[in-house]
Scaffold this motif. Structure first.
Motif, short mmCIF file in Angstrom:
data_model
loop_
_atom_site.label_atom_id
_atom_site.label_comp_id
_atom_site.label_asym_id
_atom_site.label_seq_id
_atom_site.Cartn_x
_atom_site.Cartn_y
_atom_site.Cartn_z
N PRO A 1 1.12 -27.87 29.63
CA PRO A 1 0.49 -29.13 29.67
C PRO A 1 -0.79 -29.14 30.59
N ASN B 1 -3.53 -30.06 22.13
CA ASN B 1 -2.28 -30.80 22.85
C ASN B 1 -1.39 -31.30 21.96
N HIS C 1 0.59 -28.39 20.47
CA HIS C 1 1.23 -27.63 21.66
C HIS C 1 0.76 -26.16 21.56
N ASP D 1 2.00 -19.34 24.91
CA ASP D 1 2.95 -20.63 25.15
C ASP D 1 2.12 -21.69 25.45
N TYR D 2 2.33 -23.01 25.12
CA TYR D 2 1.67 -24.20 25.65
C TYR D 2 2.14 -24.41 27.06
#
Length: 489
Positions: free
Chosen positions: A485, A413, A416, A482-483
């Motif tokens: 959440p 996290n 990212h 891509d990150y």
């Protein structure tokens, strides 16, 4: 074969086998030396679990956590994984039951007749092992082991029994964790199986974000092709092959004694009536689940997965008595899971709950360490190397993930990095040490009648190739994602 001949044969293979080993080449000699080291110096995996408990406790005390907090965290967290422990034990049991059913035995006999040479037989066994492990690693391990034994019974080709056994193990050492029985992926897709601390960090990660990513599918395909190629190239030719007979292994197919009905109460044990009733109930429920929900979400539920294999095993054995006998034979293979997973849960609790005076946990400090050591471009490589290294000492996909996940995913996290791909980094890297750590070989060795040293010589060659290949691909594919959440239920 006379006792004297068997003794002489074992002397050739187990006490050096200088002539054959010399012809096998440098890699085989190096691998066999490494196998001797592993067998001599590696204790049981349970000892490693106890060492990990001690290391985590001491580290928490050094960090400044009170001794009472460390003890309370371990004791309270010890039981956090009981549902998941039972689920993983059932993965082994149901996979074994399906693989040893009469229909599966007939399929094995037909498959064993297909290869035309000893080396193609080894690569064929490797292919079957890798492919079946993507569905259920317990099934794949047993099915491929029985196939290797069936191939070795053939008299028209000469197969190196060591190489065939190593090929049967490649599913566990290659791509099982990239398939639908992946412990980490299953755990992350099921919120009820996660500890509260881990759920707050990762949220729920469905299969489409882990094992069904195109990057994961390509990675699995590459590993499969490379593994089969190495199995073919490293298998000794027929002139230099060491057969099961030369290893002193009895390949006589033992026919199980069929129990007969001896009293009126035995009738239902030998009747398929109740099996059919259970199978219809499960089939009806599954059809409704698949019709009303996303198939990927349905199959990612570990309870659904196990129920499907349980019903399939009952159907394939047809009679409850045959099914129960297969379950009894499978249970010993679950002993490591049953006793070690609670200890892994206790370790995870120490990492995430025992706090120092400033409110920090050990997991938080380790996470910060990963962030400081990594950049967005190197995070995948750092995590891959770490997971592979830890896997030598904690050979458990699900249990080790419970230990690693709090700080690895927290770091993911912070960096990212794609959370689902971080799970797959763990999965692919975690399988690497299985190629040289004999813990998961135990069920297979019992089937084959071999020792770990006979197999590790060949799997070590696979390890030398897999290590740079897998780590490199994990790093390469990380740059394509891509990150997102965490998604909380």
């Amino acid at each position: 074969m006379s006792r004297r001949a068997a003794t002489d044969a074992r002397a050739v293979t187990e006490q050096g086998g200088a002539g054959r080993q010399a012809r096998d080449g440098f890699w085989a000699r190096l691998a066999l030396r490494f196998a001797d080291f592993v067998e001599k110096w590696f204790p049981d995996a349970f000892v490693f679990a106890l060492v990990a408990v001690a290391v985590a406790a001491v580290a928490a005390l050094i960090m400044g956590a009170p001794a009472t907090a460390v003890a309370d965290s371990f004791s309270a967290g010890f039981w956090d994984l009981i549902p998941f422990t039972m689920q993983m034990a059932l993965v082994v049991v149901t996979g074994y039951v399906v693989a040893t059913s009469p229909p599966a035995s007939r399929v094995i006999t037909r498959l064993a007749a297909l290869p035309r040479t000893g080396r193609t037989a080894v690569s064929f066994i490797a292919t079957i092992s890798l492919a079946t492990s993507l569905v259920n690693w317990g099934f794949g391990l047993v099915f491929a082991g029985l196939l290797a034994k069936a191939v070795a019974r053939r008299e028209d080709i000469t197969v190196d029994y060591r190489a065939a056994g190593a090929a049967a193990y490649l599913g566990i050492g290659g791509i099982w964790a990239l398939g639908i029985s992946s412990s980490a992926a299953q755990l992350q897709a099921n919120p009820t199986s996660l500890t509260p601390e881990l759920l707050s960090i990762t949220g729920v990660i469905p299969f489409r974000e882990t094992i069904f990513l195109w990057q994961s599918l390509v990675l699995a395909a590459i590993i499969l092709v490379v593994s089969v190629t190495i199995a073919f190239l490293s298998a000794p030719g027929e002139r230099h092959a060491v057969t099961a007979r030369e290893l002193g292994v009895d390949l006589t197919e033992k026919t199980a004694t069929r129990r007969r009905r001896e009293r009126p109460g035995d009738w239902l044990e030998f009747s398929p009536l109740l099996t059919i009733v259970v199978a219809l109930l499960v089939a009806g429920w599954l059809l409704r689940e698949f019709a009303n929900g996303d198939p990927i979400v349905v199959i990612s539920n570990l309870n659904t997965y196990n129920l499907l294999f349980l019903a399939l095993g009952m159907l394939l054995h047809w009679r409850p008595r045959s099914f129960l006998d297969a379950v009894s034979n499978a249970v010993p293979a679950t002993s490591g899971i049953l006793i070690q997973f609670p200890f892994y849960a206790g370790i995870a609790a120490i990492l995430t709950r025992a706090q120092s005076g400033d409110g920090h946990t050990l997991a938080h400090l380790i996470s910060e360490g990963f962030v400081n050591l990594s950049t967005p471009g190197t995070f995948a490589l750092v995590i891959g190397i770490y997971s592979a290294t830890l896997g030598f000492f904690i050979p458990s996909g699900g249990g080790k993930w419970i230990i690693e996940a709090p700080y690895v995913m927290d770091a993911s996290n912070a960096m990212h990095s794609h959370l689902g791909w971080t799970v797959q980094i763990y999965n692919a890297a975690e399988a690497l040490p299985n190629l040289v750590n004999p813990f998961w070989m135990l069920p297979l060795l019992g089937i084959l009648g071999l020792r770990a040293r006979h197999l590790v010589g060949f799997t070590f060659v696979q390890f030398l190739v897999h290590l740079p290949l897998v780590l490199g691909l994990l790093w390469l594919f990380a740059g394509t994602l891509d990150y997102h959440p965490p998604v909380h239920p």
